[in-house]
Design a protein around this motif. Sequence first.
Motif, PDB file in Angstrom:
ATOM      1  N   ASP A 115      -1.191   5.766   5.831  1.00 24.53           N
ATOM      2  CA  ASP A 115      -1.937   6.483   6.678  1.00 24.53           C
ATOM      3  C   ASP A 115      -1.363   7.966   6.945  1.00 24.53           C
ATOM      4  O   ASP A 115      -1.807   8.973   7.081  1.00 24.53           O
ATOM      5  N   ASN A 118      -2.233  10.248   4.062  1.00 28.92           N
ATOM      6  CA  ASN A 118      -3.488  11.023   4.188  1.00 28.92           C
ATOM      7  C   ASN A 118      -3.763  12.054   5.136  1.00 28.92           C
ATOM      8  O   ASN A 118      -4.173  12.848   5.256  1.00 28.92           O
ATOM      9  N   LYS A 119      -2.995  11.629   6.283  1.00 24.17           N
ATOM     10  CA  LYS A 119      -2.945  12.547   7.555  1.00 24.17           C
ATOM     11  C   LYS A 119      -2.336  13.966   6.952  1.00 24.17           C
ATOM     12  O   LYS A 119      -2.601  15.137   7.395  1.00 24.17           O
ATOM     13  N   LYS A 121      -2.149  15.119   4.007  1.00 24.43           N
ATOM     14  CA  LYS A 121      -3.054  15.653   3.081  1.00 24.43           C
ATOM     15  C   LYS A 121      -4.067  16.551   3.944  1.00 24.43           C
ATOM     16  O   LYS A 121      -4.265  17.775   3.453  1.00 24.43           O
ATOM     17  N   ALA A 122      -4.623  16.102   4.764  1.00 24.93           N
ATOM     18  CA  ALA A 122      -5.567  16.614   5.718  1.00 24.93           C
ATOM     19  C   ALA A 122      -5.216  17.765   6.395  1.00 24.93           C
ATOM     20  O   ALA A 122      -5.891  18.643   6.755  1.00 24.93           O
ATOM     21  N   SER A 123      -3.659  17.861   6.642  1.00 28.91           N
ATOM     22  CA  SER A 123      -3.353  18.895   7.566  1.00 28.91           C
ATOM     23  C   SER A 123      -2.806  20.167   6.741  1.00 28.91           C
ATOM     24  O   SER A 123      -2.478  21.113   7.221  1.00 28.91           O
ATOM     25  N   ASP A 125      -4.229  22.473   4.760  1.00 32.54           N
ATOM     26  CA  ASP A 125      -5.042  23.888   5.157  1.00 32.54           C
ATOM     27  C   ASP A 125      -4.786  24.566   6.582  1.00 32.54           C
ATOM     28  O   ASP A 125      -4.648  25.796   6.630  1.00 32.54           O
ATOM     29  N   SER A 126      -4.785  23.594   7.481  1.00 33.50           N
ATOM     30  CA  SER A 126      -4.798  24.004   8.901  1.00 33.50           C
ATOM     31  C   SER A 126      -3.146  24.119   9.363  1.00 33.50           C
ATOM     32  O   SER A 126      -2.936  24.842  10.397  1.00 33.50           O
ATOM     33  N   GLY A 129       0.343  20.302  10.498  1.00 30.79           N
ATOM     34  CA  GLY A 129       1.033  19.072  10.035  1.00 30.79           C
ATOM     35  C   GLY A 129       2.783  19.005  10.374  1.00 30.79           C
ATOM     36  O   GLY A 129       3.003  19.902  11.200  1.00 30.79           O
ATOM     37  N   SER A 146       2.105  18.515  -5.348  1.00 32.96           N
ATOM     38  CA  SER A 146       1.140  19.135  -4.278  1.00 32.96           C
ATOM     39  C   SER A 146       1.551  20.574  -4.147  1.00 32.96           C
ATOM     40  O   SER A 146       1.025  21.387  -3.489  1.00 32.96           O
TER      41      SER A 146
END
Length: 480
Positions: A115, A118-119, A121-123, A125-126, A129, A146
């Motif tokens: 979890d 994955n969070k 990875k999603a952060s 670009d923004s 994180g 990465s």
Amino acid sequence: MKSLKRQAGLPLATASLMVLLAACGTTNAADDANGTDKTNAAAANTANADAAAAANSGANTANAAADTQKEPVKVVWWHSMSGELGKAVTELVADFNASHPDIQVEEAYQGTYDDSLNKMKASLDSKSGPSLIQVYEIGSKFMVDSKAITPVQDFIDAESYDVSNLEPNILGYYTFNNKLYSMPFNTSNPILYYNKDMFKAAGLDPEKPPVTYEDVKKDAQALTKDGKTGASFAIYGWFMEQFFANQGAEYLDNGNGRTGMATKSLLDSEAGLKTMDWLKDLIDSKDALNLGRKTDDTKKAFLAGQIGMTLDSTASLRGIVDGAKDKFEVGTAFLPKPEGASGGGVVVGGASLWIMNNKPAEEQKAAWEFIKYLAQPDTQAKWHINTGYFPITKKAYDEQSVKDNMAAYPQFKTAVDQLHATTLTPATQGAVMGVFPEARQIVEGAIEETIGGQKDSKKALDDAAKAITEKIETYNKTVK
């Protein structure tokens, strides 16, 4: 009147003199007035200068105070420690924050390792994180690829930080191309747990636990009686990786993915076949129970006295020993290996800490300061005692608290001895691939197919190796 008359009758020269004197007097009065104004102005200027100096001094003092009292650098730490482990994390963070007023760490539980990753990875670009993230060992390859992290080696080199007292077998896992990318935090390895009371009742020597696969089979046969079963080992991909390493066998090509990008799974090698055949035989002979994939289930069965042996992480040691208290005595032993297998050892499990590179340099440096704090002997001693994870520094064993804990839980010496008995090689350093979580699921499926009778060992391993290799190939295409 007479006086006025006399003044009126003054000669012209006298009158002229009076006018001149009056004029001179007027001029002198003006000069006096100007002199007074100048004096007053000078005094005013002096006062103003003094006031300005005082104001500047006050401002400088205020600015200095403001600098001294500036906001601490905030470090957001994502982790996956829940329950008692989470409480231990909270204590460490509180201790650090209390002793480092210029840095404040904010810890945030993000769920399971999967979890949290994955969070993250999603952060990316923004930039929403964390500054620092705890990632399980099998996520290491992805983290390196990465390009989203700053290797801790950069900070180590910048200040000549001494790593000589850190456990080399632990550092080895997180070192790639002679560079340490992350700092180990929670570290464990698997050991064999056995019920000494059941051993005695079965006529086995409780001080001589099994060493080989063959020993496990023989002891399990003796223990299986009176409604109890000899053993149960969870269907866990981590155990398969450990069985390979304990035979000195590599799990992937290209030096376990360390001398070059892994391109192929070696699951279907001799080491895999020996292990799979052994596991299937234990189940088929009913000398072991299949309780599924969860180690919690085998742990419960062991603590209930239903099985005589099981495999689990060293991090579970304290909980298992305490859980068996007043029921039976717990014994611990090295991970078994096939008879005749030489060398080898165990691969460390657990997780490490990674510094994200999309944060300001000041924030990254603050994260490094926190990492150094966590690596201190006294901090590691506290972490070890509260959790059961290995200290990552050898100096922690000199702490009195650790000595006392070792006396209370002598079984832990097995774990320490097993770690130190492991020679660091590509096999024991651990395999690395970007699709490790998926690979574990495939391996667990293959074990289930084998012991369930859907496929024989060779077919199950061949199919699993092929599936993992395909995933590796797909992943490698995405990495520049």
